[in-house]
Scaffold this motif. Structure first.
Motif, PDB file in Angstrom:
ATOM      1  N   ALA A   1       0.831  -1.209   0.000  1.00  0.00           N
ATOM      2  CA  ALA A   1       0.000   0.000   0.000  1.00  0.00           C
ATOM      3  C   ALA A   1       0.865   1.258   0.000  1.00  0.00           C
ATOM      4  CB  ALA A   1      -0.928  -0.008   1.217  1.00  0.00           C
ATOM      5  N   GLU A   2       1.952   1.228   0.778  1.00  0.00           N
ATOM      6  CA  GLU A   2       2.831   2.406   0.850  1.00  0.00           C
ATOM      7  C   GLU A   2       3.498   2.684  -0.491  1.00  0.00           C
ATOM      8  OE1 GLU A   2       5.497   1.459   3.998  1.00  0.00           O
ATOM      9  OE2 GLU A   2       3.991   1.672   5.577  1.00  0.00           O
ATOM     10  N   LEU A   3       3.968   1.624  -1.158  1.00  0.00           N
ATOM     11  CA  LEU A   3       4.631   1.812  -2.441  1.00  0.00           C
ATOM     12  C   LEU A   3       3.638   2.259  -3.506  1.00  0.00           C
ATOM     13  CD1 LEU A   3       6.982  -1.312  -2.382  1.00  0.00           C
ATOM     14  CD2 LEU A   3       7.668   1.079  -2.185  1.00  0.00           C
ATOM     15  N   ALA A   4       2.442   1.655  -3.502  1.00  0.00           N
ATOM     16  CA  ALA A   4       1.426   2.038  -4.489  1.00  0.00           C
ATOM     17  C   ALA A   4       1.030   3.494  -4.300  1.00  0.00           C
ATOM     18  CB  ALA A   4       0.218   1.113  -4.356  1.00  0.00           C
ATOM     19  N   GLU A   5       0.902   3.915  -3.056  1.00  0.00           N
ATOM     20  CA  GLU A   5       0.533   5.301  -2.769  1.00  0.00           C
ATOM     21  C   GLU A   5       1.643   6.263  -3.211  1.00  0.00           C
ATOM     22  OE1 GLU A   5      -2.150   6.669  -1.741  1.00  0.00           O
ATOM     23  OE2 GLU A   5      -1.393   8.717  -1.414  1.00  0.00           O
ATOM     24  N   ALA A   6       2.896   5.848  -2.990  1.00  0.00           N
ATOM     25  CA  ALA A   6       4.029   6.699  -3.380  1.00  0.00           C
ATOM     26  C   ALA A   6       4.190   6.759  -4.895  1.00  0.00           C
ATOM     27  CB  ALA A   6       5.304   6.167  -2.742  1.00  0.00           C
ATOM     28  N   GLY A   7       3.787   5.685  -5.584  1.00  0.00           N
ATOM     29  CA  GLY A   7       3.907   5.666  -7.041  1.00  0.00           C
ATOM     30  C   GLY A   7       5.318   5.454  -7.530  1.00  0.00           C
ATOM     31  N   THR A   8       6.180   4.983  -6.663  1.00  0.00           N
ATOM     32  CA  THR A   8       7.568   4.720  -7.055  1.00  0.00           C
ATOM     33  C   THR A   8       8.136   3.618  -6.172  1.00  0.00           C
ATOM     34  OG1 THR A   8       9.756   5.712  -7.446  1.00  0.00           O
ATOM     35  CG2 THR A   8       8.534   6.469  -5.507  1.00  0.00           C
ATOM     36  N   ILE A   9       9.153   2.956  -6.664  1.00  0.00           N
ATOM     37  CA  ILE A   9       9.826   1.897  -5.917  1.00  0.00           C
ATOM     38  C   ILE A   9      11.310   1.958  -6.252  1.00  0.00           C
ATOM     39  CG2 ILE A   9       9.375   0.201  -7.733  1.00  0.00           C
ATOM     40  CD1 ILE A   9       9.220  -1.959  -5.559  1.00  0.00           C
ATOM     41  N   THR A  10      12.149   1.709  -5.264  1.00  0.00           N
ATOM     42  CA  THR A  10      13.595   1.686  -5.486  1.00  0.00           C
ATOM     43  C   THR A  10      14.060   0.234  -5.501  1.00  0.00           C
ATOM     44  OG1 THR A  10      13.891   3.820  -4.395  1.00  0.00           O
ATOM     45  CG2 THR A  10      15.846   2.433  -4.635  1.00  0.00           C
ATOM     46  N   ILE A  11      14.656  -0.167  -6.622  1.00  0.00           N
ATOM     47  CA  ILE A  11      15.073  -1.559  -6.803  1.00  0.00           C
ATOM     48  C   ILE A  11      16.585  -1.612  -6.982  1.00  0.00           C
ATOM     49  CG2 ILE A  11      14.858  -3.650  -8.196  1.00  0.00           C
ATOM     50  CD1 ILE A  11      12.084  -2.700  -9.037  1.00  0.00           C
ATOM     51  N   GLY A  12      17.242  -2.436  -6.178  1.00  0.00           N
ATOM     52  CA  GLY A  12      18.674  -2.641  -6.335  1.00  0.00           C
ATOM     53  C   GLY A  12      18.940  -3.760  -7.330  1.00  0.00           C
ATOM     54  N   THR A  13      19.861  -3.525  -8.236  1.00  0.00           N
ATOM     55  CA  THR A  13      20.258  -4.565  -9.188  1.00  0.00           C
ATOM     56  C   THR A  13      21.692  -4.324  -9.601  1.00  0.00           C
ATOM     57  OG1 THR A  13      19.517  -5.804 -11.148  1.00  0.00           O
ATOM     58  CG2 THR A  13      19.579  -3.399 -11.324  1.00  0.00           C
ATOM     59  N   LYS A  14      22.268  -5.265 -10.304  1.00  0.00           N
ATOM     60  CA  LYS A  14      23.642  -5.089 -10.773  1.00  0.00           C
ATOM     61  C   LYS A  14      23.648  -4.358 -12.118  1.00  0.00           C
ATOM     62  CE  LYS A  14      25.639  -8.809  -8.102  1.00  0.00           C
ATOM     63  NZ  LYS A  14      26.403 -10.068  -8.073  1.00  0.00           N
ATOM     64  N   PHE A  15      24.722  -3.643 -12.355  1.00  0.00           N
ATOM     65  CA  PHE A  15      24.815  -2.834 -13.568  1.00  0.00           C
ATOM     66  C   PHE A  15      25.863  -3.389 -14.544  1.00  0.00           C
ATOM     67  CE2 PHE A  15      23.016   1.637 -12.453  1.00  0.00           C
ATOM     68  CZ  PHE A  15      21.911   1.055 -11.856  1.00  0.00           C
ATOM     69  N   ASP A  16      26.513  -4.515 -14.161  1.00  0.00           N
ATOM     70  CA  ASP A  16      27.625  -4.985 -14.991  1.00  0.00           C
ATOM     71  C   ASP A  16      27.490  -6.451 -15.381  1.00  0.00           C
ATOM     72  OD1 ASP A  16      28.091  -6.161 -12.535  1.00  0.00           O
ATOM     73  OD2 ASP A  16      30.271  -5.889 -12.615  1.00  0.00           O
ATOM     74  N   GLN A  17      26.257  -6.959 -15.368  1.00  0.00           N
ATOM     75  CA  GLN A  17      26.079  -8.368 -15.684  1.00  0.00           C
ATOM     76  C   GLN A  17      25.200  -8.552 -16.900  1.00  0.00           C
ATOM     77  OE1 GLN A  17      25.028 -10.580 -12.170  1.00  0.00           O
ATOM     78  NE2 GLN A  17      27.055 -10.307 -11.319  1.00  0.00           N
ATOM     79  N   PRO A  18      25.830  -8.828 -18.063  1.00  0.00           N
ATOM     80  CA  PRO A  18      25.064  -9.034 -19.289  1.00  0.00           C
ATOM     81  C   PRO A  18      23.988 -10.094 -19.081  1.00  0.00           C
ATOM     82  CG  PRO A  18      27.417  -8.996 -19.750  1.00  0.00           C
ATOM     83  CD  PRO A  18      27.276  -9.013 -18.250  1.00  0.00           C
ATOM     84  N   LEU A  19      22.867  -9.883 -19.692  1.00  0.00           N
ATOM     85  CA  LEU A  19      21.695 -10.760 -19.676  1.00  0.00           C
ATOM     86  C   LEU A  19      20.801 -10.535 -18.464  1.00  0.00           C
ATOM     87  CD1 LEU A  19      23.163 -14.230 -20.771  1.00  0.00           C
ATOM     88  CD2 LEU A  19      22.414 -12.314 -22.209  1.00  0.00           C
ATOM     89  N   PHE A  20      21.340 -10.174 -17.305  1.00  0.00           N
ATOM     90  CA  PHE A  20      20.520 -10.036 -16.105  1.00  0.00           C
ATOM     91  C   PHE A  20      20.409  -8.587 -15.635  1.00  0.00           C
ATOM     92  CE2 PHE A  20      19.200 -14.185 -14.382  1.00  0.00           C
ATOM     93  CZ  PHE A  20      19.675 -14.981 -15.399  1.00  0.00           C
TER      94      PHE A  20
END
Length: 291
Positions: A48-67
């Motif tokens: 509910a909090e994320l839907a209300e905010a309209g945004t989400i912060t997602i951590g992911t890798k930036f140097d891995q081809p394909l993923f």
């Protein structure tokens, strides 16, 4: 899991996909996950909090081809990224409203614990040690640790037993690093797997070792330089990391994953990313563990 597509064909397809991604302003209509218009959640939940905010912060890798690989504009692309879009869409959050934060192997738990990210989707192996400090939804994919060597395999390496006492590069803080140390390997630690390629080129290490899908992406991105041994020696269930005691959010993400398995959106996410190199696997069963 199958890894049966020809690497020569795959490398060409991968290079083409990357080139097209670099030329396009946006993905074609219909390629992005559906964004719910009016999702409803119980008050006080993370959903509910994320839907209300309209945004989400997602951590992911930036140097891995394909993923997870940063594109020309800095926005990451790959299977992990597409899974993130699927989850955000169910919260009513469009792809352009996702904040992507780069996470490397050793900062994933600290970022979740500090609230710097809402979730982490970053080739993140579920294991009991990590479950002491963060929660995991999933798995949404199961990889296996393998070995990348120079083309032609000059050392004749066929399995992890051939690496004992030799120098091998892996990422600091990763499960792969721990597995190598346990096998008696001299590990050269790096911040990211792309940083392991130059030591392999110049002979400082005889191999790079991590999950087979990551190595496949590196081999395809550097056609003719490297090859994957193709003898995985572990099972690595990839999960979605989130705050330790947020069971409602974890259960909801598991529901989203199972729905994506059933309606084909998980397979579509694979085909547009890792599927340019690798055959489409069967999705793993979600582990609804209890603490």
């Amino acid at each position: 899991m199958r890894l049966t597509k020809s690497f020569s064909i795959a490398a060409l397809a991968f290079a083409t996909a990357i080139a097209l991604a670099g030329c396009a302003d946006s993905e074609a209509p219909g390629d992005e996950p559906t964004v719910e218009e009016t999702p409803e959640f119980e008050a006080g939940t993370t959903m509910a909090e994320l839907a209300e905010a309209g945004t989400i912060t997602i951590g992911t890798k930036f140097d891995q081809p394909l993923f997870g690989l940063a594109g020309p504009d800095g926005t990451p692309e790959g299977f992990d990224v597409e899974i993130g879009k699927l989850i955000a869409g169910k919260l009513g959050i469009a792809p352009e409203d996702i904040t992507w934060t780069e996470t490397v192997s050793k900062n994933r738990e600290p970022f979740i614990q500090a609230g710097e990210v809402d979730i982490v989707i970053a080739t993140y192996t579920i294991n009991d040690e990590r479950k002491k400090v963060v929660s995991f939804a999933g798995p949404y994919y199961t990889a296996g640790q393998d070995i990348l060597v120079a083309a032609g395999n000059p050392e004749g390496i066929t399995g992890v037993e051939d690496l004992a006492g030799k120098n091998v590069c892996s990422v600091s803080g990763s499960t792969s690093e721990k597995n190598l140390i346990a096998a008696g390997v001299n590990v050269l630690p790096a911040a990211g797997y792309s940083e392991c390629l130059e030591p392999l080129r110049n002979g400082a290490v005889v191999a790079v070792s991590t999950d087979n899908v990551i190595l496949a992406g590196l081999a395809a991105q550097n056609e003719g330089e490297f090859e994957v041994v193709g003898n995985p020696f572990t099972s690595e269930p990839y999960g979605i990391g989130l705050a330790l005691e947020d069971d409602e959010f974890r259960n909801w993400i598991n529901d989203v994953l199972e729905e994506a398995y059933a309606d084909g959106s998980w397979a579509a996410a694979w085909e547009k990313t890792a599927g340019v190199v690798l055959d489409t696997p069967e999705p793993p069963s979600v582990d609804r563990y209890t603490r």
